[in-house]
Design an enzyme around this catalytic site. Structure first.
Site, PDB file in Angstrom:
ATOM      1  N   CYS A   9      16.460  52.759   9.859  1.00  0.00           N
ATOM      2  CA  CYS A   9      16.237  51.567   9.046  1.00  0.00           C
ATOM      3  C   CYS A   9      15.226  50.690   9.763  1.00  0.00           C
ATOM      4  O   CYS A   9      15.014  50.837  10.964  1.00  0.00           O
ATOM      5  CB  CYS A   9      17.521  50.759   8.881  1.00  0.00           C
ATOM      6  SG  CYS A   9      18.815  51.645   8.017  1.00  0.00           S
ATOM      7  N   GLY A  35      12.642  53.658   6.333  1.00  0.00           N
ATOM      8  CA  GLY A  35      13.670  53.770   5.292  1.00  0.00           C
ATOM      9  C   GLY A  35      13.074  53.533   3.925  1.00  0.00           C
ATOM     10  O   GLY A  35      12.372  52.536   3.723  1.00  0.00           O
ATOM     11  N   ASN A 109      19.879  47.924  12.061  1.00  0.00           N
ATOM     12  CA  ASN A 109      19.306  49.240  12.342  1.00  0.00           C
ATOM     13  C   ASN A 109      20.166  49.883  13.432  1.00  0.00           C
ATOM     14  O   ASN A 109      20.288  49.327  14.513  1.00  0.00           O
ATOM     15  CB  ASN A 109      17.855  49.084  12.803  1.00  0.00           C
ATOM     16  CG  ASN A 109      17.225  50.395  13.244  1.00  0.00           C
ATOM     17  OD1 ASN A 109      16.295  50.390  14.025  1.00  0.00           O
ATOM     18  ND2 ASN A 109      17.711  51.513  12.749  1.00  0.00           N
ATOM     19  N   GLY A 110      20.724  51.053  13.123  1.00  0.00           N
ATOM     20  CA  GLY A 110      21.567  51.754  14.094  1.00  0.00           C
ATOM     21  C   GLY A 110      22.877  52.170  13.459  1.00  0.00           C
ATOM     22  O   GLY A 110      23.102  51.931  12.266  1.00  0.00           O
ATOM     23  N   TYR A 249       9.008  60.961  17.123  1.00  0.00           N
ATOM     24  CA  TYR A 249       8.806  61.114  15.688  1.00  0.00           C
ATOM     25  C   TYR A 249       8.898  59.834  14.862  1.00  0.00           C
ATOM     26  O   TYR A 249       8.060  59.600  14.004  1.00  0.00           O
ATOM     27  CB  TYR A 249       9.831  62.134  15.157  1.00  0.00           C
ATOM     28  CG  TYR A 249       9.871  62.264  13.655  1.00  0.00           C
ATOM     29  CD1 TYR A 249       8.793  62.783  12.951  1.00  0.00           C
ATOM     30  CD2 TYR A 249      10.992  61.850  12.934  1.00  0.00           C
ATOM     31  CE1 TYR A 249       8.829  62.893  11.560  1.00  0.00           C
ATOM     32  CE2 TYR A 249      11.025  61.963  11.548  1.00  0.00           C
ATOM     33  CZ  TYR A 249       9.951  62.488  10.873  1.00  0.00           C
ATOM     34  OH  TYR A 249       9.982  62.595   9.515  1.00  0.00           O
TER      35      TYR A 249
END
Ligand code: SF4
Length: 468
Positions: A9, A35, A109-110, A249
């Site tokens: 995210c 996202g 995020n996570g 990535y």
């Protein structure tokens, strides 16, 4: 679709700007790669928090009319890919609640590794959850806190969660950023004139003309209000565990994460790979887009030309209607097309950043050979992926990861490459550098820096939507 780990995210926040919603909207554009399932903005004007969320990409979720309904000088935003919780509007962030401490909105995020047990406890003691997202756990803990201030309530709630979180939170008059003590996910702090900005990646700062100040530190809570910026570090320090896959990535190559240029690191991965796994060849070809920086590094080190022998169609969405009569390898062909003039009669070094199940790699190798390549040597710019991620990345279960159950020679045989080599773990660690702290490499080692309860593993694997 290509067989990849899914991005997690993106979060963004801004304090002290009359066009807070508009700038958040732009910031989310820069974080779109993190996202694409839903996007949302929460804005405050000193009196009230307003939230707008929608399924789809940022451009679909907001138009001028929607942004005009979001007045205020502080805002947070979120782009989501569902790593835990279903893909539906209720799970789109930011989440906002009104509780004894006042209104608060959160963008996360996570993944929390103890979300399941906390949620079970909360449900047994009467909490009613609106979503299936682990982020809502933080809000319930916050709402139940008897602490006398917003900050103390937040510290009390965050102290109970474990795992990965980079958070942007909004009250009616404060922007708050928090990062887990291991520092799994990035979170940058920037300035635009007198305004403060927090964001997952520095490319969001570039887009709005802001400057990078520093990272929000692991374990730090930053509170921004009319009184300025205050930093609190209420938790004992933990060993750092920056997600190495951000460099391999996820992050955009024009970003700086964990103190290093992603482009530089990715090129170093390619250079190291060329030293570790050289092969006589005519041309280096990246699998776009994520293999490009590593391919540049590999080609430089190997003294070979790097050419775009595969062209990616950027306009394909997540789903498409397939023709009734099947076309061979359609799902890959619709995304990638080989350039025959570059590949024909050549010994090709094909560079990719990872192999998940191997099915996509196999189709691409076949496609390159069908375009006339004499030999295809597949080189992967990270070690074999043998274990799932529990810290905010959508990965298949161990049984589906080809490197967890096959030797490198078996994988080479399956993907039908003439040779296959991965970057070594030592090579990866050397390329990312450890000057800024240590990295999480669990998906390559199966050793997890923050313990994952067994029931949470089953829960998250069930919650993951594996898309191919
Ligand atoms: S397990 Fe892999 S993807 Fe997950 S945080 Fe660690 S390095 Fe990143």
């Amino acid at each position: 679709m290509l067989d990849k780990f899914r991005d997690e995210c993106g979060v963004f926040g801004i304090f002290g700007h009359p066009e807070a919603a508009n700038l958040t909207y732009l910031g989310l554009f820069a974080l779109q790669h993190r996202g694409q399932e839903s996007a949302g903005i929460a804005v405050a004007d000193g009196g009230k928090i307003r939230v707008s969320r929608a399924m789809g990409q940022v451009a679909d979720a907001f138009d001028e009319a929607a942004l005009a309904k979001l007045p205020g000088h502080l805002a947070i935003g979120h782009t989501r890919y569902s790593t835990a919780g279903e893909s539906k509007l209720e799970n789109a962030q930011p989440f906002a609640i009104d509780c004894a401490h006042g209104q608060i909105a959160v963008a996360h995020n996570g993944n929390l590794v103890n979300a399941r047990e906390l949620r079970d406890d909360l449900v047994w003691s009467g909490s009613i959850f609106q979503t299936s997202s682990d982020t809502e756990v933080i809000l319930h803990l916050y709402a139940r806190s008897r602490a006398s201030s917003v900050e103390d309530a937040l510290v009390e709630s965050i102290a109970q969660v474990r795992g990965a979180y980079s958070l942007a939170l909004l009250t009616k008059n404060r922007l708050i950023a928090a990062r887990d003590p291991n520092g799994f996910r990035p979170l940058a702090l920037g300035r635009l004139g007198d305004s403060w900005i927090v964001c997952s990646e520095t490319c969001a700062l570039d887009l709005i003309g802001a400057t990078y100040e520093r990272d929000v530190e692991p374990g730090e809570i930053v509170v921004i209000s009319d009184g300025g910026l205050r930093s609190i570090k209420p938790f004992p320090p933990q060993p750092l565990a920056h997600c190495v896959f951000e460099h391999v990535y996820f992050a955009r190559p024009d970003s700086y994460v964990f103190g290093r240029s992603v482009n530089e690191v990715r090129s170093d991965l390619g250079r190291t790979l060329a030293r570790e796994a050289p092969v006589p060849a005519d041309v280096v070809v990246p699998i776009p887009d994520s293999g490009v920086c590593a391919a540049i590094g590999y080609a430089e080190e190997a003294g070979l030309p790097m050419k775009m022998g595969l062209i990616r169609n950027h306009y394909v969405g997540r789903t498409f209607i397939q023709p009734a009569q099947s076309i061979r390898h359609f799902s890959v062909k619709v995304k990638l097309n080989p350039v025959r003039s570059i590949l024909e009669g050549k010994k090709v070094v094909l560079i990719d950043d990872s192999i998940v199940r191997g099915t996509t790699s196999r189709k691409i190798v076949k496609m390159v050979k069908a375009a006339g390549a004499k030999e295809v040597h597949l080189r992967i710019s990270c070690p074999p992926t043998i274990s799932p991620c529990y810290y905010g990345v959508d990965t298949p279960s161990r049984s589906e990861l080809i490197a967890a159950t096959h030797t490198i020679e078996e994988i080479r045989d399956f993907v039908e490459a003439d040779s296959l080599a991965y970057l070594s773990l030592d090579g990866l660690r050397a390329a990312v550098g450890t000057a800024q702290g240590s990295y999480c490499t669990s998906c390559y080692t199966g050793v997890y820096p923050v313990a994952v309860p067994r029931n949470q593993r089953a829960y998250q694997q069930l919650a993951l939507k594996v898309v191919e």
